[in-house]
Design a protein around this motif. Structure first.
Motif, PDB file in Angstrom:
ATOM      1  N   TYR A   1      23.436 -14.451 -14.890  1.00  0.00           N
ATOM      2  CA  TYR A   1      22.878 -15.380 -13.663  1.00  0.00           C
ATOM      3  C   TYR A   1      21.683 -15.682 -13.080  1.00  0.00           C
ATOM      4  O   TYR A   1      20.908 -15.612 -13.628  1.00  0.00           O
TER       5      TYR A   1
ATOM      6  N   HIS B   1      27.443 -16.056 -10.983  1.00  0.00           N
ATOM      7  CA  HIS B   1      27.378 -15.624 -12.981  1.00  0.00           C
ATOM      8  C   HIS B   1      26.747 -17.303 -13.083  1.00  0.00           C
ATOM      9  O   HIS B   1      27.680 -18.732 -12.790  1.00  0.00           O
TER      10      HIS B   1
ATOM     11  N   LYS C   1      27.652 -14.618  -6.717  1.00  0.00           N
ATOM     12  CA  LYS C   1      28.332 -12.610  -6.026  1.00  0.00           C
ATOM     13  C   LYS C   1      27.348 -11.859  -5.206  1.00  0.00           C
ATOM     14  O   LYS C   1      26.194 -12.542  -4.529  1.00  0.00           O
TER      15      LYS C   1
END
Length: 232
Positions: A85, A95, A102
């Motif tokens: 990430y 990501h 996220k």
């Protein structure tokens, strides 16, 4: 009967002794505990193991393609449960292979992260999602929201995982909690435990000096009186 200076010095010394005697006792007890404990153990270093990812991810996308409106001021490549990430602006995860944002670490991911960083393959008792902490909470002053992962352990072990970044933040256990409790009495910060410059501590420090000086005053006053008696 006329009351002399020695009488008033005794009164002041006695009053101050009673007033701050309990706090002096707490300072002594907490100081003894601090001096007889290993600070590394208090921090929980013997429960915590460093974990370095030795992976070389492929197919990483260019960070500039993450979001056209995103102004990147800081960027860090990190792994969350073996997935790469980008930690952007110390605020959000993307990501690194598909560019998906996220929002937060899930409970399952938090459990896995905690087990990676805690030694001994311990069983997890429960996971708790924290959105706020009080001024006396053991995770006070740390990033929120966070996951508190409670382990089955005689020391009531708890690991804290930042829900936004996936960072392993802290480990807390019974000995640390005793240290923190006594630290509150040592600093006299009964509001938040961590302010070493609070007014109450300063006031009691001055009262302590006054007690010592009144004791010295009594010593020299009684000494002079004994000398006068010996002359007659």
């Amino acid at each position: 009967m006329r009351k002399n200076n020695q009488y008033f010095a005794r009164k002041i010394h006695r009053f101050l002794g009673v007033f701050i005697g309990i706090q002096f006792l707490l300072w002594t007890i907490s100081g003894l505990y601090f001096s007889w404990t290993d600070i590394d153990e208090i921090h929980g270093d013997h429960f915590h193991q460093e974990h370095m990812m030795h992976e070389s991810p492929s197919n990483l996308i260019n960070p500039s393609s993450l979001d056209s409106t995103l102004q990147i001021s800081s960027l860090e490549l990190r792994f969350v449960n073996h997935q790469p990430y980008y930690w952007v602006n110390e605020n959000v995860l993307y990501h690194a292979q598909n560019g998906l944002k996220k929002e937060e670490i899930t409970e399952k991911e938090a459990r896995e992260i905690a087990q990676i960083y805690i030694k001994g393959n311990l069983q997890i008792k429960e996971a708790e999602y924290l959105t706020e902490t009080g001024s006396h909470h053991e995770y006070r002053g740390r990033p929120l929201p966070a996951w508190a992962i409670h382990f089955e352990h005689p020391e009531n072990l708890t690991a804290y995982i930042d829900a936004k970044s996936g960072n392993f933040e802290r480990v807390r256990h019974r000995s640390w909690r005793w240290f923190d409790f006594l630290w509150m009495f040592h600093t006299m910060d009964y509001a938040g435990r961590d302010d070493f410059n609070n007014l109450l501590l300063r006031a009691f420090s001055l009262f302590g000096l006054a007690t010592v000086f009144s004791g010295f005053t009594l010593f020299f006053m009684t000494r002079k009186k004994k000398k006068k008696r010996s002359l007659f």
